[in-house]
Design an enzyme around this catalytic site. Sequence first.
Site, PDB file in Angstrom:
ATOM      1  N   ARG A   1     -10.050   0.045   8.153  1.00  0.00           N
ATOM      2  CA  ARG A   1      -9.329  -1.217   9.038  1.00  0.00           C
ATOM      3  C   ARG A   1     -10.933  -1.829   9.315  1.00  0.00           C
ATOM      4  O   ARG A   1     -10.682  -3.587   9.074  1.00  0.00           O
ATOM      5  CB  ARG A   1      -8.975  -1.079   9.719  1.00  0.00           C
ATOM      6  CG  ARG A   1      -6.866  -1.321   8.857  1.00  0.00           C
ATOM      7  CD  ARG A   1      -6.098  -1.408   9.608  1.00  0.00           C
ATOM      8  NE  ARG A   1      -4.544  -2.240   9.892  1.00  0.00           N
ATOM      9  CZ  ARG A   1      -3.300  -1.164   8.976  1.00  0.00           C
ATOM     10  NH1 ARG A   1      -4.209  -0.158   8.529  1.00  0.00           N
ATOM     11  NH2 ARG A   1      -2.447  -1.761   9.108  1.00  0.00           N
TER      12      ARG A   1
ATOM     13  N   LYS B   1       0.462  -1.266   0.325  1.00  0.00           N
ATOM     14  CA  LYS B   1       0.169   0.195  -0.040  1.00  0.00           C
ATOM     15  C   LYS B   1       0.918   1.517   0.056  1.00  0.00           C
ATOM     16  O   LYS B   1       0.643   1.942  -1.070  1.00  0.00           O
ATOM     17  CB  LYS B   1      -1.136  -0.070   1.357  1.00  0.00           C
ATOM     18  CG  LYS B   1      -1.756  -1.261   0.890  1.00  0.00           C
ATOM     19  CD  LYS B   1      -3.013  -0.852   2.313  1.00  0.00           C
ATOM     20  CE  LYS B   1      -2.390  -1.075   3.864  1.00  0.00           C
ATOM     21  NZ  LYS B   1      -1.928  -2.721   4.105  1.00  0.00           N
TER      22      LYS B   1
ATOM     23  N   ARG C   1      -0.679 -10.319  12.041  1.00  0.00           N
ATOM     24  CA  ARG C   1      -1.794  -8.792  11.510  1.00  0.00           C
ATOM     25  C   ARG C   1      -2.446  -9.483  10.605  1.00  0.00           C
ATOM     26  O   ARG C   1      -3.023  -9.108  10.182  1.00  0.00           O
ATOM     27  CB  ARG C   1      -0.636  -8.266  11.370  1.00  0.00           C
ATOM     28  CG  ARG C   1       0.358  -7.411  12.387  1.00  0.00           C
ATOM     29  CD  ARG C   1       1.474  -6.544  11.723  1.00  0.00           C
ATOM     30  NE  ARG C   1       1.472  -5.763  10.871  1.00  0.00           N
ATOM     31  CZ  ARG C   1       3.059  -5.634  10.049  1.00  0.00           C
ATOM     32  NH1 ARG C   1       3.554  -6.240  10.702  1.00  0.00           N
ATOM     33  NH2 ARG C   1       2.579  -4.983   8.955  1.00  0.00           N
TER      34      ARG C   1
ATOM     35  N   ARG D   1      11.759  -6.888   5.343  1.00  0.00           N
ATOM     36  CA  ARG D   1      11.052  -5.309   4.953  1.00  0.00           C
ATOM     37  C   ARG D   1      12.431  -4.435   6.019  1.00  0.00           C
ATOM     38  O   ARG D   1      12.651  -4.668   7.221  1.00  0.00           O
ATOM     39  CB  ARG D   1       9.593  -4.627   5.135  1.00  0.00           C
ATOM     40  CG  ARG D   1       9.643  -3.120   5.391  1.00  0.00           C
ATOM     41  CD  ARG D   1       8.231  -3.463   4.943  1.00  0.00           C
ATOM     42  NE  ARG D   1       7.418  -3.111   5.778  1.00  0.00           N
ATOM     43  CZ  ARG D   1       6.044  -2.775   6.322  1.00  0.00           C
ATOM     44  NH1 ARG D   1       5.581  -2.459   5.085  1.00  0.00           N
ATOM     45  NH2 ARG D   1       5.157  -3.150   7.444  1.00  0.00           N
TER      46      ARG D   1
ATOM     47  N   ARG E   1      10.956  -2.967  11.520  1.00  0.00           N
ATOM     48  CA  ARG E   1      10.097  -2.282  12.609  1.00  0.00           C
ATOM     49  C   ARG E   1       9.502  -3.905  13.696  1.00  0.00           C
ATOM     50  O   ARG E   1      10.404  -4.587  12.781  1.00  0.00           O
ATOM     51  CB  ARG E   1       8.544  -2.053  11.617  1.00  0.00           C
ATOM     52  CG  ARG E   1       8.426  -1.040  11.005  1.00  0.00           C
ATOM     53  CD  ARG E   1       7.401  -0.561  10.060  1.00  0.00           C
ATOM     54  NE  ARG E   1       5.744  -1.096  10.334  1.00  0.00           N
ATOM     55  CZ  ARG E   1       5.363  -1.560   9.597  1.00  0.00           C
ATOM     56  NH1 ARG E   1       5.022  -0.396   8.770  1.00  0.00           N
ATOM     57  NH2 ARG E   1       4.024  -2.126  10.747  1.00  0.00           N
TER      58      ARG E   1
HETATM   59  P1  ADP Z   1       0.939  -2.259   7.556  1.00  0.00           P
HETATM   60  O1  ADP Z   1      -0.101  -2.541   6.524  1.00  0.00           O
HETATM   61  O2  ADP Z   1       2.129  -2.665   7.525  1.00  0.00           O
HETATM   62  O3  ADP Z   1       0.251  -3.777   8.808  1.00  0.00           O
HETATM   63  P2  ADP Z   1       0.353   0.240   8.821  1.00  0.00           P
HETATM   64  O4  ADP Z   1       1.841   0.965   8.996  1.00  0.00           O
HETATM   65  O5  ADP Z   1      -0.603   0.549   8.037  1.00  0.00           O
HETATM   66  O6  ADP Z   1       0.681  -1.291   8.969  1.00  0.00           O
HETATM   67  O7  ADP Z   1       0.113  -0.370  10.295  1.00  0.00           O
HETATM   68  C1  ADP Z   1       0.878  -0.468  11.545  1.00  0.00           C
HETATM   69  C2  ADP Z   1      -0.207  -0.548  12.954  1.00  0.00           C
HETATM   70  O8  ADP Z   1      -0.980   0.184  12.926  1.00  0.00           O
HETATM   71  C3  ADP Z   1      -0.579  -1.325  12.717  1.00  0.00           C
HETATM   72  O9  ADP Z   1      -0.460  -3.088  13.171  1.00  0.00           O
HETATM   73  C4  ADP Z   1      -1.901  -1.387  13.907  1.00  0.00           C
HETATM   74  O10 ADP Z   1      -1.717  -1.871  15.054  1.00  0.00           O
HETATM   75  C5  ADP Z   1      -2.188  -0.282  13.823  1.00  0.00           C
HETATM   76  N1  ADP Z   1      -3.234   1.014  12.966  1.00  0.00           N
HETATM   77  C6  ADP Z   1      -2.570   1.753  11.545  1.00  0.00           C
HETATM   78  N2  ADP Z   1      -3.351   1.735  11.156  1.00  0.00           N
HETATM   79  C7  ADP Z   1      -4.892   1.174  11.543  1.00  0.00           C
HETATM   80  C8  ADP Z   1      -6.179   1.735  11.569  1.00  0.00           C
HETATM   81  N3  ADP Z   1      -7.086   1.966  10.338  1.00  0.00           N
HETATM   82  N4  ADP Z   1      -6.965   1.024  12.701  1.00  0.00           N
HETATM   83  C9  ADP Z   1      -6.413   0.587  13.984  1.00  0.00           C
HETATM   84  N5  ADP Z   1      -5.254   0.787  13.539  1.00  0.00           N
HETATM   85  C10 ADP Z   1      -4.294   0.930  13.087  1.00  0.00           C
END
Ligand code: ADP
Length: 217
Positions: free
Chosen positions: A91, A15, A174, A130, A163
């Site tokens: 999400r 993404k 996840r 990554r 990370r």
């Molecule tokens: P990826 O898409 O690689 O899983 P992100 O960087 O988008 O990771 O998100 C990292 C973490 O941040 C998620 O695992 C979650 O804990 C939190 N997070 C990010 N966006 C949201 C969201 N829209 N709702 C709830 N938690 C979120």
Amino acid sequence: MPVRVVLLGPPGAGKGTQAAKIKEKRDVAHISTGDILRDNVEKGTEIGLAAKSFMDSGRLVPDDVIIGMIRVRLSCDDATEGGFILDGFPRTTAQAEALDRLLDELSLHLDAALLLEISDDEVVRRLSNRRVCQSCGAIYNLVARQTKEEGACDACGGRVVQRDDDKEAVIRNRLMVYRERTSPLIAYYERKGLLFRVDGAKSGNAAMLLLESIGVM
Ligand code: ADP
Ligand code: ZN
């Protein structure tokens, strides 16, 4: 014409990479809830303190925290006027409904929800390799996209690290959270006629090409 899109897909589907490609062509706001949260964690803000333990274990941060954050960010001029790419939001169904209400208030509409499709095995392979720049957020990969100098960002010289949530056990969690909480949004946007599927295993500009092909950019 402003571009207003949501990027859907499991962690590691690309993404962030696809959003960056779209942004090279169009000056839209790239809104990544993950990046905003990590920034808050680093600065030790109240949001950061509330979010950290959820993020470290790969669980979702509570909806009210996320929705409040998006409300502020999406109301900024660059996003309302120039358009936006939502990366990692919504999400959950509650988040998608809140987004619909917010866009209504702002008299804006979504052009498309792009689903980046990729297998679980590929997700694990990608995410465990990554690495990200701590300073500018640039994304690298030990196999597919190495830094010129080990551990240093090509773009800004910042430290490039793994990370905490890109460790295999957390990645599996996840993926499970994605399947349970986020994948119902596929049907949600399908019902609205906004869902388009993109092969996440393809090159980094597949999302941009799709948006071009449907006349959104
Ligand atoms: P990826 O898409 O690689 O899983 P992100 O960087 O988008 O990771 O998100 C990292 C973490 O941040 C998620 O695992 C979650 O804990 C939190 N997070 C990010 N966006 C949201 C969201 N829209 N709702 C709830 N938690 C979120
Ligand atoms: Zn950098």
